[in-house]
Design a protein around this motif. Structure first.
Motif, mmCIF file in Angstrom:
data_model
loop_
_atom_site.group_PDB
_atom_site.id
_atom_site.type_symbol
_atom_site.label_atom_id
_atom_site.label_comp_id
_atom_site.label_asym_id
_atom_site.label_seq_id
_atom_site.Cartn_x
_atom_site.Cartn_y
_atom_site.Cartn_z
ATOM 1 N N LEU A 82 0.849 -1.189 0.000
ATOM 2 C CA LEU A 82 0.000 0.000 0.000
ATOM 3 C C LEU A 82 0.887 1.242 0.000
ATOM 4 N N GLN A 83 0.495 2.232 -0.788
ATOM 5 C CA GLN A 83 1.196 3.512 -0.820
ATOM 6 C C GLN A 83 0.232 4.592 -0.360
ATOM 7 N N LEU A 84 0.535 5.224 0.763
ATOM 8 C CA LEU A 84 -0.355 6.226 1.360
ATOM 9 C C LEU A 84 0.141 7.613 0.983
ATOM 10 N N HIS A 85 -0.683 8.318 0.197
ATOM 11 C CA HIS A 85 -0.231 9.586 -0.380
ATOM 12 C C HIS A 85 -1.012 10.777 0.169
ATOM 13 N N GLY A 86 -1.657 10.581 1.325
ATOM 14 C CA GLY A 86 -2.436 11.671 1.895
ATOM 15 C C GLY A 86 -1.803 12.226 3.158
ATOM 16 N N HIS A 87 -2.667 12.588 4.111
ATOM 17 C CA HIS A 87 -2.208 13.166 5.382
ATOM 18 C C HIS A 87 -2.257 12.131 6.501
ATOM 19 N N LEU A 96 -2.840 0.506 9.514
ATOM 20 C CA LEU A 96 -3.114 -0.142 8.234
ATOM 21 C C LEU A 96 -2.147 -1.294 7.961
ATOM 22 N N ARG A 97 -0.927 -1.181 8.414
ATOM 23 C CA ARG A 97 0.009 -2.301 8.300
ATOM 24 C C ARG A 97 -0.551 -3.521 9.024
ATOM 25 N N SER A 98 -1.076 -3.273 10.220
ATOM 26 C CA SER A 98 -1.623 -4.356 11.027
ATOM 27 C C SER A 98 -2.916 -4.904 10.421
ATOM 28 N N TYR A 100 -4.061 -4.999 7.283
ATOM 29 C CA TYR A 100 -4.016 -5.716 6.004
ATOM 30 C C TYR A 100 -2.836 -6.680 5.875
ATOM 31 N N GLY A 101 -1.881 -6.579 6.760
ATOM 32 C CA GLY A 101 -0.728 -7.460 6.662
ATOM 33 C C GLY A 101 0.104 -7.235 5.411
ATOM 34 N N LEU A 102 0.025 -6.031 4.872
ATOM 35 C CA LEU A 102 0.797 -5.656 3.693
ATOM 36 C C LEU A 102 1.838 -4.603 4.073
ATOM 37 N N PRO A 103 2.991 -4.609 3.414
ATOM 38 C CA PRO A 103 3.941 -3.517 3.628
ATOM 39 C C PRO A 103 3.306 -2.185 3.219
ATOM 40 N N VAL A 104 3.673 -1.128 3.935
ATOM 41 C CA VAL A 104 3.115 0.197 3.663
ATOM 42 C C VAL A 104 4.247 1.169 3.346
ATOM 43 N N MET A 105 4.069 1.902 2.244
ATOM 44 C CA MET A 105 4.976 2.980 1.884
ATOM 45 C C MET A 105 4.258 4.302 2.138
ATOM 46 N N LYS A 106 4.860 5.164 2.956
ATOM 47 C CA LYS A 106 4.248 6.480 3.232
ATOM 48 C C LYS A 106 4.959 7.541 2.413
ATOM 49 N N VAL A 107 4.161 8.365 1.737
ATOM 50 C CA VAL A 107 4.695 9.442 0.909
ATOM 51 C C VAL A 107 4.700 10.742 1.705
ATOM 52 N N TYR A 122 7.704 8.798 10.673
ATOM 53 C CA TYR A 122 7.104 7.889 9.698
ATOM 54 C C TYR A 122 7.995 6.691 9.429
ATOM 55 N N SER A 123 9.304 6.863 9.541
ATOM 56 C CA SER A 123 10.193 5.728 9.287
ATOM 57 C C SER A 123 10.071 4.668 10.370
ATOM 58 N N LEU A 124 9.530 5.045 11.524
ATOM 59 C CA LEU A 124 9.265 4.061 12.574
ATOM 60 C C LEU A 124 7.990 3.274 12.296
ATOM 61 N N ALA A 125 7.049 3.889 11.590
ATOM 62 C CA ALA A 125 5.734 3.273 11.383
ATOM 63 C C ALA A 125 5.615 2.537 10.049
ATOM 64 N N ALA A 126 6.291 3.041 9.003
ATOM 65 C CA ALA A 126 6.133 2.499 7.653
ATOM 66 C C ALA A 126 7.241 1.503 7.325
ATOM 67 N N ASP A 127 7.013 0.723 6.283
ATOM 68 C CA ASP A 127 8.039 -0.189 5.781
ATOM 69 C C ASP A 127 8.991 0.524 4.829
ATOM 70 N N GLN A 128 8.450 1.509 4.115
ATOM 71 C CA GLN A 128 9.260 2.319 3.215
ATOM 72 C C GLN A 128 8.735 3.746 3.239
ATOM 73 N N LEU A 129 9.580 4.672 2.809
ATOM 74 C CA LEU A 129 9.195 6.067 2.641
ATOM 75 C C LEU A 129 9.327 6.437 1.172
ATOM 76 N N MET A 130 8.467 7.339 0.725
ATOM 77 C CA MET A 130 8.661 7.988 -0.566
ATOM 78 C C MET A 130 8.780 9.476 -0.315
ATOM 79 N N ILE A 131 9.844 10.080 -0.802
ATOM 80 C CA ILE A 131 10.054 11.515 -0.640
ATOM 81 C C ILE A 131 9.760 12.164 -1.982
ATOM 82 N N ASP A 132 8.670 12.920 -1.999
ATOM 83 C CA ASP A 132 8.116 13.479 -3.228
ATOM 84 C C ASP A 132 8.141 15.006 -3.127
ATOM 85 N N ALA A 133 7.927 15.665 -4.247
ATOM 86 C CA ALA A 133 7.783 17.119 -4.226
ATOM 87 C C ALA A 133 6.421 17.489 -3.643
#
Length: 213
Positions: A82-87, A96-98, A100-107, A122-133
């Motif tokens: 899952l990629q979360l692109h909101g607030h 949400l990680r718990s 759905y049992g899916l890795p989560v990427m937070k943008v 966020y790096s403590l909560a997510a599996d990956q980070l996306m750093i976007d403009a």
């Protein structure tokens, strides 16, 4: 740069998937944000996802989605992330990680140095980070706007989880972006399109080649 991993977001057809595979990308992004020109219905997304071969990670992009909408997506479409692109807050990411049992990427959107402050939480909560403009003021889309930020802000920075660089990347600038930031993963949507939501196989191939050469 051969170990760079590439995500191509906003795929809309089995032909797009085939082009992504041919290009050698690692992640396929499916967009579930209704205001986006790359939006997919559940039926469309399911068809695109089933076209993906094993080994190509299928990523669902959502924006401030409620549980009911996420339940429907996860139930209908075979996904790898899952990629979360909101607030979404760090607590929501963990929830949400718990759930759905899916890795989560937070943008996280970045315009200046102050925007980097929340990345550690966020790096403590997510599996990956996306750093976007960070999107322009009043923009309809939270990403996919074809704009970049000052990549020098990321020089020498480390986070606890893998991270991906996004925002205004194209075949022409992705190698320089990787050189400046040290990113090992990159994401592209509008930079490989001929019109909003219309992917181009040649541009996708050129992007992956430039990123991994």
């Amino acid at each position: 740069m051969a170990d760079i991993r590439v995500k191509i977001c906003g795929l809309r057809s089995a032909a797009d998937v085939a082009a992504v595979v041919a290009a050698g990308a690692h992640y396929a992004g499916l967009n579930f944000f209704p205001k986006s020109p790359r939006f997919l219905t559940l039926d469309q997304a399911r068809e695109v996802a089933f076209a993906a071969p094993p080994g190509l990670a299928k990523v669902a992009l959502t924006v401030n989605a409620e549980d009911a909408a996420l339940d429907a997506i996860v139930d209908a479409v075979p996904l790898d992330m899952l990629q979360l692109h909101g607030h979404e807050t760090p607590d929501r990411v963990a929830e949400l990680r718990s759930r759905y049992g899916l890795p989560v990427m937070k943008v996280l959107g970045v315009a200046d140095e102050s925007d980097l402050a929340g990345l550690m939480d966020y790096s403590l909560a997510a599996d990956q980070l996306m750093i976007d403009a960070k999107p322009p003021k009043g923009a309809v889309l939270p990403g996919g706007n074809g704009i970049s930020f000052d990549w020098r802000l990321l020089v020498g920075r480390k986070w606890l989880k893998p991270w991906m660089l996004a925002g205004g990347l194209t075949p022409a600038n992705v190698a320089e972006a990787i050189r400046l930031t040290g990113a090992r993963q990159v994401d592209v949507a509008s930079g490989v399109e001929t019109a909003p939501g219309v992917k181009d196989a040649a541009l996708m191939a050129a992007f992956v080649t430039a990123a991994t050469a």
